[in-house]
Design an enzyme around this catalytic site. Structure first.
Site, short mmCIF file in Angstrom:
data_model
loop_
_atom_site.label_atom_id
_atom_site.label_comp_id
_atom_site.label_asym_id
_atom_site.label_seq_id
_atom_site.Cartn_x
_atom_site.Cartn_y
_atom_site.Cartn_z
N CYS A 2 7.74 -6.23 -5.25
CA CYS A 2 8.62 -7.47 -5.63
C CYS A 2 9.80 -7.13 -5.27
CB CYS A 2 8.33 -8.03 -7.12
SG CYS A 2 6.84 -8.25 -7.71
N ARG A 27 8.67 -6.02 0.26
CA ARG A 27 8.64 -5.67 -0.98
C ARG A 27 7.28 -6.36 -1.69
NH1 ARG A 27 12.25 -2.19 -3.15
NH2 ARG A 27 11.37 -2.62 -5.33
N TRP A 74 4.56 -9.46 -5.31
CA TRP A 74 3.47 -8.77 -5.01
C TRP A 74 2.49 -8.84 -6.21
CZ3 TRP A 74 0.34 -4.75 -6.70
CH2 TRP A 74 -0.47 -4.18 -5.76
N ASN A 98 10.82 -7.29 -11.46
CA ASN A 98 10.02 -6.44 -10.64
C ASN A 98 9.52 -5.27 -11.68
OD1 ASN A 98 11.18 -3.81 -8.47
ND2 ASN A 98 9.06 -4.46 -8.96
N GLY A 99 8.29 -5.19 -11.93
CA GLY A 99 7.73 -3.94 -12.70
C GLY A 99 6.60 -4.45 -13.56
N GLU A 483 -2.66 10.64 9.50
CA GLU A 483 -1.59 9.84 9.17
C GLU A 483 -1.89 8.76 10.48
OE1 GLU A 483 0.64 8.55 7.75
OE2 GLU A 483 2.09 7.62 9.01
N LYS A 487 -2.43 4.60 9.63
CA LYS A 487 -1.66 3.66 10.40
C LYS A 487 -2.50 2.60 10.89
CE LYS A 487 1.62 4.00 9.23
NZ LYS A 487 2.14 5.03 8.54
N GLU A 490 -4.11 0.24 8.01
CA GLU A 490 -3.32 -0.54 7.26
C GLU A 490 -2.98 -1.63 7.96
OE1 GLU A 490 0.27 1.15 5.54
OE2 GLU A 490 0.48 2.67 7.26
N HIS A 506 -20.25 19.40 8.25
CA HIS A 506 -20.58 19.59 6.98
C HIS A 506 -20.98 18.16 6.60
CE1 HIS A 506 -19.68 23.88 6.80
NE2 HIS A 506 -18.70 23.47 7.70
N LYS A 605 5.64 -2.64 0.66
CA LYS A 605 6.52 -1.37 0.95
C LYS A 605 7.26 -1.10 -0.47
CE LYS A 605 9.05 0.91 4.28
NZ LYS A 605 8.00 1.54 5.03
#
Ligand code: F6R
Length: 610
Positions: A2, A27, A74, A98-99, A483, A487, A490, A506, A605
């Site tokens: 947010c 955000r 968000w 936000n929170g 990584e 990438k 996502e 394995h 983000k």
């Protein structure tokens, strides 16, 4: 998660708010809204989906006023809908948040009993109702906010407006970020620095527990005991242009291409070629009479930053011979890790606001650890809470998928390992000198790879319709494979997974079938023969191989569908170079598929809620 923004001053508040929200959209982007006082009337406009929907709504019907608040969401409590979009209003009180308000259910119940009617499913609306209840009882807006916050459990950054007090914005922070931008007869507030950069470089960072009253002419901040606080005004040197796309199709692509410069910025002033030294004065307090005071290093982070941490472990242990544990912040904080005053705790975070990493840091501090943060965002919560900070100088990272922050984190970790190693006399000055020389070559080598990005684009387009892509590597390159897989998944939503190549037998090798795309990282070095054995094994089972290998290598025995050559460097600097083609591959797959590269579905983000 947010983004919130507030403005008071001579400009049209709506324009400033929408501009700020555009810069904060990374955000959260499932709904957005603004509330502006216009001709003595409060106008709220909200819409579901991306900010462009709100912009369309405002087109031709934009409220004009000098004070307002805005939000890009968000969703946590309540699905994305117009009713759940912020700002939320109760009587004369309007709020953006936000929170997470953890005790929202019991507060809502109590308020409903008292006759309050709710129009959303959000936790935030409760805050508006609580404040409204107290102002109705005759309390000033400030007192009503203080009384309301005392009832709330959870985390918040809040910007609050009272219709009856139309020249003031009220701010409160606990656990989520809030930055005030100081202007000339105008003031701004936002969740993050980039929203304010076009307007001012003078910023004040709110601390947890603080509340503030912001007018066009001033800012009055009080601590949790309501004592006045004299805040330091910081001048931010980030260039506003670094938060613009600069002609690139996406922020992510721009940020990938910025990396040669970012690396220079990150090691600049920290290496002294020809001296065998790494200059990180920040690290001096960790040594006493030339001895390292700590017997264990813990590195804790999330996501991409955790991958950087995993690479850091290889470097620190090999160069410095210090035991290093790496943990995911969300796991670390709910285990019972062994931390004490002999532990050096290293949180790594681009944003410096990730809730789990921040909580892990607090926990490590409480247990007596010394803390050394690796952060990108200046004055972020993690940076401020840590005893020592080594900043990555990557500038604002806007693309939700982290790229330049990752290679900057790797650069800082390598510098720290070299600095520690030298101080502990585990590495010769001449070896440090070699590593520094290799670091200095990286920007040129990266530029060369970026000039040939078309090769990777062509390969990516060939594989864009794959159902899954597997990544394999060994040693220090294993976290780079993880990584690469992160990438790809996502931003392109292609299922992808990274494996330590030695683990294939394995279990994971069962996934390999005719045509399964496998990206293998096969740099020269002591694991080269081993990884090439694994490559042969997956190839023999029908894998469609994309080989990443050092320039000059001939892997004739393996039939690779494509080979990407990486400029030659050493074991130390190689992970930084190998990360680049994997970022490009993920980007070009996603772009070819037409996904929303900078704002992938379900993500945001800066994960400020756990
Ligand atoms: C992935 C990505 C995330 C972040 C993670 C931690 O591309 O960006 O996995 O790395 O959310 O964020 P920071 O580094 O801000 O703590």
């Amino acid at each position: 998660m947010c983004g919130i923004v507030g403005y008071i001053g001579r400009r049209n508040a709506t324009e400033v708010l929408v501009d700020g929200l555009r810069r904060l959209e990374y955000r959260g982007y499932d709904s957005a809204g603004v509330a502006v006082m216009s001709d003595g009337e409060l106008i709220i406009k909200r819409s579901v989906g991306k900010l462009e929907n709100l912009e369309k709504l405002l087109n031709g019907d934009m409220p004009v006023g000098h004070i307002g608040i805005g939000h890009t969401r968000w969703a946590t409590h309540g699905r994305p809908s117009e009713a759940n979009a912020h700002p939320h209003r109760a009587g004369d009180i309007v709020v953006v948040h936000n929170g997470i308000i953890e005790n929202h259910a019991e507060l809502r119940k109590a308020l409903i009993k008292k006759g309050h009617e709710f129009s959303s499913e959000t936790d935030t609306e409760i805050v508006a109702h609580l404040i409204h209840q107290f102002t109705e009882q005759g309390h000033s807006t400030k007192d009503a906010i203080v009384r309301s916050l005392a009832k709330i459990r959870g985390s918040y950054s809040l910007v609050i407006m009272n219709v009856k007090d139309p020249d003031t914005l009220y701010l409160a922070k606990l656990g989520s970020p809030l930055v005030v931008g100081l202007g000339n007869k105008e003031n701004f507030v936002a969740s993050d620095i980039p929203a304010l950069l076009p307007y001012t470089r003078k910023m004040v960072f709110m601390e947890d527990g603080e509340i503030a009253k912001m007018t066009a002419d001033g800012l009055v901040v009080r601590d949790k005991d309501l004592h006045l606080v004299k805040k330091e005004v910081k001048t931010i040197t980030w260039d506003p242009l670094t938060a613009e796309k600069g002609g690139f199709k996406h922020f992510m692509l721009k940020e990938i291409f910025e990396q040669p410069k970012i690396l220079e910025d990150t090691y600049g002033g920290r290496v002294a070629p020809g001296t065998g030294k790494v200059i990180l004065k920040e690290l001096d307090p960790l040594f006493k009479d030339g001895k390292f005071i700590y017997d264990h290093i813990y590195i804790v982070a999330c996501g991409t930053s955790w991958h950087a941490a995993c690479v850091g472990k290889y470097w620190l242990e090999r160069i410095c011979r210090i035991p290093v544990s790496v943990d995911l912040a969300s796991e670390f904080r709910y285990r019972d890790p062994i931390i004490n005053k002999n532990t050096l705790f290293i949180p790594i975070s681009q944003s410096g606001e990730t809730a789990d990493t921040l909580a892990a840091l607090k926990m490590a501090k409480e247990q007596g650890a010394k803390t050394l943060a690796i952060c990108n965002v200046i004055e972020s919560s993690i940076a401020r809470l840590s005893d020592i900070v080594v900043y990555t100088h990557a500038g604002p990272e806007i693309g939700v998928a982290s790229t330049k922050a990752f290679t900057a984190q790797l650069t800082v970790l390598l510098l720290i390992a070299l600095a520690f190693g030298r101080k502990l006399k585990k590495i010769d000055a001449s070896d440090v000198e070699k590593r520094v020389a290799e670091l200095l070559e990286l920007p040129g080598q990266m530029k060369k790879m970026l000039d040939n990005a078309g090769v990777i684009k062509a390969i990516a387009e060939k594989y864009a319709d794959s159902r899954e892509v597997l990544y394999i590597a060994r040693g220090v390159h294993f976290p780079v494979a993880l990584e690469g897989a992160l990438k790809l998944k996502e931003i392109s939503y292609v299922y992808s997974e990274g494996f330590a190549a030695g683990e294939l037998k394995h279990g994971p090798i069962a996934l390999i079938d005719n045509g399964t795309p496998v990206i293998a990282l096969t740099p020269n070095g002591y694991t080269y023969d081993k990884i090439m054995n694994n490559v042969e094994e997956v190839s023999a089972r029908g894998a469609d191989l994309i080989l990443l290998t050092d320039e000059g290598n001939k892997s004739d025995s393996v039939k690779a569908a494509a080979t990407i050559y990486i400029p030659k460097t050493s074991w130390y600097t190689s992970p930084i170079l190998y990360a680049l083609p994997l970022q490009l591959f993920a980007y070009y797959v996603a772009d070819h598929k037409g996904t929303d590269v900078d704002q992938p579905r379900n993500l945001a983000k800066s994960v400020t809620v756990e």
